[in-house]
Design an enzyme around this catalytic site. Structure first.
Site, PDB file in Angstrom:
ATOM      1  N   GLU A  79      30.733  77.799  42.035  1.00 15.38           N
ATOM      2  CA  GLU A  79      30.703  76.820  40.835  1.00 15.38           C
ATOM      3  C   GLU A  79      30.100  77.381  39.441  1.00 15.38           C
ATOM      4  O   GLU A  79      30.612  76.813  38.418  1.00 15.38           O
ATOM      5  CB  GLU A  79      29.765  75.747  41.756  1.00 15.38           C
ATOM      6  CG  GLU A  79      30.529  74.994  42.936  1.00 15.38           C
ATOM      7  CD  GLU A  79      29.010  75.601  44.111  1.00 15.38           C
ATOM      8  OE1 GLU A  79      28.791  74.783  45.304  1.00 15.38           O
ATOM      9  OE2 GLU A  79      29.220  76.843  44.061  1.00 15.38           O
ATOM     10  N   CYS A 105      24.438  73.250  45.849  1.00 10.45           N
ATOM     11  CA  CYS A 105      23.426  73.588  45.983  1.00 10.45           C
ATOM     12  C   CYS A 105      23.027  72.903  45.072  1.00 10.45           C
ATOM     13  O   CYS A 105      23.174  72.543  43.966  1.00 10.45           O
ATOM     14  CB  CYS A 105      23.038  74.751  46.014  1.00 10.45           C
ATOM     15  SG  CYS A 105      22.708  75.907  44.391  1.00 10.45           S
ATOM     16  N   CYS A 108      23.826  74.296  41.205  1.00  8.79           N
ATOM     17  CA  CYS A 108      25.569  74.067  40.479  1.00  8.79           C
ATOM     18  C   CYS A 108      24.995  72.673  40.790  1.00  8.79           C
ATOM     19  O   CYS A 108      26.026  72.159  39.892  1.00  8.79           O
ATOM     20  CB  CYS A 108      26.299  74.240  42.118  1.00  8.79           C
ATOM     21  SG  CYS A 108      26.208  75.858  42.357  1.00  8.79           S
TER      22      CYS A 108
END
Length: 146
Positions: A79, A105, A108
């Site tokens: 990402e 996560c 990101c």
């Protein structure tokens, strides 16, 4: 049978993930706006630096569990790389959709929020309840598809 748009773009994330140089998890991401791919990303070391296949995995060496201590890694997340590629090439990703092989996560997630992305579609779960809460608080649509 002709795939629906979300299925089509998710298949593209799987192909993108094949470029990953991570030893633990292969992740691919696409940023799409108006049914047009603006940027792609996969997880791995920064451009021009040695890959984990060459240096070994810091997370494995230090027995770091999945979802913890993200700073103990040579690689960027898929990402992150997609967002960076969009910036590098001057593509506005405001109001875009991010497709990813895995749930983003917390690191990101914060980047996705600040980048103005409004929808995230993913396939595989990831152990990060804080990220889930922040997506909800930011009003970003988070959709897991099979």
């Amino acid at each position: 049978m002709r795939p629906l748009w979300d299925e089509y773009f998710m298949e593209m994330t799987e192909v993108t993930a094949k470029r990953s140089t991570c030893l633990r998890r292969k992740v691919g991401a696409l940023i799409v706006k108006d049914k047009r791919v603006l940027a792609t990303g996969y997880n791995g070391a920064p451009s021009g630096l040695k890959h984990c296949k060459e240096t070994g995995c810091l997370r494995e060496k230090n027995n770091v569990p999945s979802g913890e201590r993200h700073e103990l890694c040579r690689g960027l997340h898929a990402e992150q790389n997609a967002i960076i590629q969009a910036a590098l090439h001057g593509s506005s990703i405001k109001e875009a959709t991010l497709y990813c092989t895995h749930q983003p996560c917390i690191l990101c997630t914060k980047m996705i929020i600040n980048a103005g992305i409004k929808r995230v579609v993913f396939r595989g779960s990831y152990p990060d309840p804080l990220a889930l809460g922040m997506f909800g608080e930011a009003g970003i649509s988070l959709e897991e598809i099979g």
